[in-house]
Design an enzyme around this catalytic site. Structure first.
Site, PDB file in Angstrom:
ATOM      1  N   HIS A   1      -2.199 -20.355 -38.836  1.00 47.64           N
ATOM      2  CA  HIS A   1      -2.751 -19.001 -38.816  1.00 47.64           C
ATOM      3  C   HIS A   1      -2.511 -18.279 -40.143  1.00 47.64           C
ATOM      4  CE1 HIS A   1      -4.965 -16.828 -35.912  1.00 47.64           C
ATOM      5  NE2 HIS A   1      -4.001 -16.146 -35.320  1.00 47.64           N
TER       6      HIS A   1
ATOM      7  N   TYR B   1       0.735  -7.888 -38.521  1.00 49.93           N
ATOM      8  CA  TYR B   1       0.475  -9.047 -37.676  1.00 49.93           C
ATOM      9  C   TYR B   1      -1.029  -9.177 -37.471  1.00 49.93           C
ATOM     10  CZ  TYR B   1       5.445  -9.554 -36.992  1.00 49.93           C
ATOM     11  OH  TYR B   1       6.776  -9.733 -37.216  1.00 49.93           O
TER      12      TYR B   1
ATOM     13  N   ASN C   1      -3.263  -9.510 -35.067  1.00 52.76           N
ATOM     14  CA  ASN C   1      -4.121  -8.767 -34.143  1.00 52.76           C
ATOM     15  C   ASN C   1      -4.362  -7.321 -34.554  1.00 52.76           C
ATOM     16  OD1 ASN C   1      -4.125 -11.138 -32.741  1.00 52.76           O
ATOM     17  ND2 ASN C   1      -2.958 -10.377 -31.007  1.00 52.76           N
TER      18      ASN C   1
ATOM     19  N   ASP D   1      -8.234 -18.239 -41.335  1.00 47.40           N
ATOM     20  CA  ASP D   1      -8.250 -19.580 -40.748  1.00 47.40           C
ATOM     21  C   ASP D   1      -9.419 -19.695 -39.772  1.00 47.40           C
ATOM     22  OD1 ASP D   1      -6.770 -19.271 -37.719  1.00 47.40           O
ATOM     23  OD2 ASP D   1      -6.330 -17.704 -39.182  1.00 47.40           O
TER      24      ASP D   1
ATOM     25  N   ASN E   1      -8.917 -12.949 -33.567  1.00 50.26           N
ATOM     26  CA  ASN E   1      -8.404 -11.602 -33.319  1.00 50.26           C
ATOM     27  C   ASN E   1      -8.228 -10.774 -34.582  1.00 50.26           C
ATOM     28  OD1 ASN E   1      -8.373 -11.964 -30.542  1.00 50.26           O
ATOM     29  ND2 ASN E   1      -6.288 -12.737 -30.541  1.00 50.26           N
TER      30      ASN E   1
END
Length: 182
Positions: free
Chosen positions: A15, A59, A61, A86, A107
């Site tokens: 990620h 982060y 999201n 990614d 996300n």
């Protein structure tokens, strides 16, 4: 903007390929990221362009919060924005640049689209493969690359860096023609 998750436990995960591409770009110019509001930021001079590199600290999201803030702070229009992200749908190391499009279930892209209220921003998708069992997607994207995959990344991350540079210097159309699928 390179997408990823902050923290050592995520540093080498699939990620975080967006962070890794920006780290390589910054490292080639001896640029150092500074911990600032909503992320780690640095600037790189590339010929006649000044590139602002951001690794959001929100982060994955909530990446849109950082992207929106820094676009406003630095007065960056959506057509000058490139998100390095990614992509499970692409084989490992495959690059695909697009001028706009859907979030494809990602996300981080969903958050950016919500915060910017548009899908009209470029993204460089970096394939991470999809070698996981049904229902194991989260575990897969948060897992590290294997040693063999890392060897391939040592070849492909520099190509992604060149694609980012091409976007800044030549624009999206020429960059897509030169780098997509290669």
């Amino acid at each position: 903007m390179g997408l990823g998750n902050i923290g050592q436990e995520y540093a080498d995960t699939r990620h975080n390929i967006g962070f890794r591409v920006l780290d390589a770009l910054a490292g080639a110019s001896n640029a150092v990221f500074s911990d600032r509001r909503y992320g780690y930021i640095t600037e790189v001079r590339l010929k006649n362009q000044n590139l602002i590199l951001l690794k959001p600290s929100t982060y994955m999201n909530l990446s849109g919060n950082a992207v929106r803030y820094w676009m406003n702070e630095k007065k960056i229009s959506p057509e000058r924005l490139l998100i390095v992200v990614d992509d499970l749908a692409l084989p490992l190391g495959t690059l695909r640049m697009k001028a706009s499009g859907s979030e494809g279930g990602h996300n981080g892209l969903r958050s950016i689209t919500q915060q910017l209220a548009t899908q009209q921003y470029a993204r460089l998708r970096f394939g991470i493969g999809a070698d996981f069992d049904r229902g194991q997607q989260i575990d897969f994207v948060l897992s590290p690359f294997t040693p063999d995959e890392e060897a391939l990344l040592r070849e492909r991350i520099p190509v992604a860096v060149e694609a980012v540079k091409s976007f800044a210097l030549q624009g999206i159309d020429r960059t897509m023609n030169q780098y997509n699928g290669k």
